[in-house]
Design a protein around this motif. Structure first.
Motif, PDB file in Angstrom:
ATOM      1  N   LEU A 103     -83.213 -36.567 -84.028  1.00 51.03           N
ATOM      2  CA  LEU A 103     -82.873 -35.395 -84.841  1.00 51.03           C
ATOM      3  C   LEU A 103     -83.742 -34.183 -84.537  1.00 51.03           C
ATOM      4  CD1 LEU A 103     -82.377 -37.241 -88.264  1.00 51.03           C
ATOM      5  CD2 LEU A 103     -80.615 -36.610 -86.594  1.00 51.03           C
ATOM      6  N   GLY A 104     -84.975 -34.422 -84.094  1.00 48.06           N
ATOM      7  CA  GLY A 104     -85.883 -33.316 -83.804  1.00 48.06           C
ATOM      8  C   GLY A 104     -86.691 -32.890 -85.009  1.00 48.06           C
ATOM      9  N   VAL A 124     -70.770 -30.449-101.445  1.00 47.72           N
ATOM     10  CA  VAL A 124     -70.894 -31.531-100.467  1.00 47.72           C
ATOM     11  C   VAL A 124     -72.362 -31.908-100.321  1.00 47.72           C
ATOM     12  CG1 VAL A 124     -70.515 -32.224 -98.072  1.00 47.72           C
ATOM     13  CG2 VAL A 124     -68.839 -30.772 -99.232  1.00 47.72           C
ATOM     14  N   GLY A 125     -72.686 -33.129-100.700  1.00 46.29           N
ATOM     15  CA  GLY A 125     -74.035 -33.648-100.517  1.00 46.29           C
ATOM     16  C   GLY A 125     -74.145 -34.387 -99.206  1.00 46.29           C
ATOM     17  N   ARG A 126     -75.297 -34.259 -98.556  1.00 46.33           N
ATOM     18  CA  ARG A 126     -75.491 -34.919 -97.264  1.00 46.33           C
ATOM     19  C   ARG A 126     -76.766 -35.775 -97.261  1.00 46.33           C
ATOM     20  NH1 ARG A 126     -73.474 -29.645 -96.013  1.00 46.33           N
ATOM     21  NH2 ARG A 126     -71.370 -29.766 -95.116  1.00 46.33           N
ATOM     22  N   GLY A 127     -77.139 -36.247 -98.439  1.00 44.33           N
ATOM     23  CA  GLY A 127     -78.241 -37.205 -98.522  1.00 44.33           C
ATOM     24  C   GLY A 127     -79.621 -36.607 -98.381  1.00 44.33           C
ATOM     25  N   ARG A 332     -79.830 -43.060 -92.824  1.00 46.20           N
ATOM     26  CA  ARG A 332     -78.437 -42.642 -92.937  1.00 46.20           C
ATOM     27  C   ARG A 332     -78.183 -41.306 -92.241  1.00 46.20           C
ATOM     28  NH1 ARG A 332     -80.061 -46.120 -96.334  1.00 46.20           N
ATOM     29  NH2 ARG A 332     -78.677 -47.549 -97.468  1.00 46.20           N
ATOM     30  N   ALA A 333     -79.204 -40.448 -92.204  1.00 43.86           N
ATOM     31  CA  ALA A 333     -79.056 -39.181 -91.478  1.00 43.86           C
ATOM     32  C   ALA A 333     -78.813 -39.424 -89.996  1.00 43.86           C
ATOM     33  CB  ALA A 333     -80.292 -38.310 -91.675  1.00 43.86           C
ATOM     34  N   LEU A 334     -79.344 -40.524 -89.483  1.00 40.46           N
ATOM     35  CA  LEU A 334     -79.146 -40.852 -88.071  1.00 40.46           C
ATOM     36  C   LEU A 334     -77.688 -41.150 -87.743  1.00 40.46           C
ATOM     37  CD1 LEU A 334     -82.287 -43.069 -87.428  1.00 40.46           C
ATOM     38  CD2 LEU A 334     -81.752 -40.920 -86.290  1.00 40.46           C
TER      39      LEU A 334
END
Length: 487
Positions: A103-104, A124-127, A332-334
């Motif tokens: 991700l950096g 919209v949620g993205r964690g 989960r972001a991965l």
């Protein structure tokens, strides 16, 4: 460390602060303190370490140890380094290494509100694990600045993260504790809520005060606590019944003692977010009509958003304070880096990305079996060699300094702040802790004064000794490493 704490001790627990403001600047290589220490040759190291772990009180436990120079694969000491161990929170070393690689350091997690016409807004949620009431206030203010004073319909889109909100292999004690909070598309205030237990007159039940009045309506309380005289012990045990809507309070506090602050995980993150956002909108005099939780949909014009701190700061919170929620959110972001096949959860996709990333770093896939991102599961299995390979591999990358700066420093910061003080290891060891019942681990880097930089992993499993006793032995071994010299 992975916090395996009985809820009876929650009155002593202080919640981790949400978010970290300290930027992960380029790490300065720690310098050994000017403490006079004895020295040992590398050929003497094995005998010295064996003298610690072969003590009779450790005869029932399993030790896994690997010590190598950071620059080479030469082994200075090894004990069952290729065997599987339950790693506890040392596993966060693997998750965060993959997150940084894929991700950096500047990656941020965005929470967005879209306008779909006819008074319909979609959030919209993205964690984002750092999202708090403060960011909700920012979103509401952005809407007000757009001239929005009434929302006919608010759709909460939770499709970004798919799968169970808690890992199915976690123990029930963990799931009902703040350190086992659920992870989903919407994470607000680390998905925990708080209440206070206030002592009354002797013989009376403790008074329950809710920090969030909205949350109080979600629960039925069975209060079996009592206030006792000042010469009595204090303890509190708060448990959630399987139904998820009943809290049972047991224990006692002494009269005139300080209230006990209890942090507990929310049951439904989506509706917790909705309740809190409705309250926030009301403070900005924005009326809200119908609300709906929806899994997927069309997003049109973005009219408001907030972002998490950069990944470099999320890593600091994850590793310094051993934050399970942050680690699971990063896992989960991965998943955004890879296309998910049908019926595959975000966590499963994240684990595939972790494996691919570790392979790129030179970690043998046979050295680990992963089922979560935090190490809270007892089904995680990792060898000491896997941690050494990860630590060495990430150190060779351009962002290795960010990773290393995120680790606790012996006697100085994070979960190591209270360890190694006034020892030769203070200030020159950067390492990750880990603790579950019967499990203690420590893996990281060491910059000795008279030897080249080292990388090490020490894991103890199946020990009947207290974590404190095992940690003391591990710390003895680390101090021995600081005394290495070329002979």
């Amino acid at each position: 460390m992975t916090r395996k704490i009985s809820l009876s001790l929650m009155l002593l627990f202080v919640s981790t602060q949400i978010g970290v403001t300290q930027p992960a600047a380029k790490a300065q290589i720690p310098v050994a303190p000017t403490t006079t220490t004895k020295s040992i040759c590398s050929t003497q190291l094995g005998t010295a370490i064996d003298a610690v772990i072969n003590r009779p009180l450790f005869s029932r436990g399993r030790w896994g140890i690997l010590v190598q120079p950071l620059s080479t694969g030469q082994t200075l000491y090894s004990r069952d380094a290729l065997k599987y161990f339950t790693p506890a929170s040392n596993l966060k070393l693997l998750t965060t290494a993959a997150a940084l690689q894929q991700l950096g350091a500047n990656f941020r997690i965005r929470t967005s509100i879209y306008q779909n016409g006819n008074g319909v807004l979609r959030v919209v949620g993205r964690g984002d694990p750092s999202l708090s009431d403060t960011q909700l206030q920012t979103l509401a203010q952005q809407l007000k600045q757009k001239g929005i004073t009434q929302i006919q319909r608010l759709i909460v889109d939770d499709s970004y993260i798919q799968g169970d909100i808690v890992n199915p292999t976690w123990q029930w004690e963990d799931v009902q504790s703040d350190y086992g909070a659920p992870v989903s598309s919407f994470i607000l205030n680390q998905n925990i809520f708080s209440l206070k237990l206030v002592p009354q007159a002797v013989g009376k039940s403790l008074q329950v005060l809710w920090i969030d009045a909205g949350e109080a309506k979600q629960w039925r309380i069975i209060n079996q606590s009592v206030t006792v005289a000042q010469n009595q012990p204090s303890y509190v045990n708060v448990t959630r019944e399987l139904s998820g809507t009943v809290l049972r309070i047991k224990g006692q506090l002494t009269t005139n003692s300080e209230p006990s602050l209890i942090d507990l995980p929310v049951v439904d993150p989506d509706y917790y977010f909705l309740r809190r956002f409705r309250t926030t909108l009301a403070t900005e005099k924005i009326t809200l009509g119908q609300t709906l939780v929806e899994n997927g949909g069309v997003n049109q014009q973005e009219i408001a958003f907030v972002e998490s701190p950069p990944l470099s700061e999320l890593l600091m919170e994850t590793l310094q304070n051993s934050n399970n929620l942050y680690a699971e959110a990063l896992l989960r972001a991965l998943a955004v880096k890879k296309t998910r096949v049908k019926n595959q959860t975000s966590a499963d996709v994240g684990l595939e990305v972790v494996k691919a990333s570790l392979t790129q770093l030179g970690v043998d896939p046979a050295n680990y079996v992963l089922v979560d991102g935090s190490g809270l599961s007892r089904r995680d299995l990792v060898t000491p060699e896997a941690f050494v390979q990860t630590l060495r591999g990430i150190a060779r990358t351009p962002t290795g300094y960010v990773y290393r700066a995120s680790l606790p420093v012996a006697g100085k910061s994070g979960t190591l702040k209270g360890r190694f003080q006034d020892t030769p290891a203070e200030g020159i060891v950067q390492a990750k802790t880990g603790t579950l019942t019967g499990v203690v681990s420590l893996s990281g880097y060491l910059n000795a004064l008279k030897y080249e930089p080292l990388v090490f992993s020490i894991i103890v499993n199946q020990s009947e000794q207290s974590a404190t006793v095992v940690r003391q032995a591990i710390d003895e071994i680390v101090v021995l490493l600081t005394q290495l010299q070329h002979c």
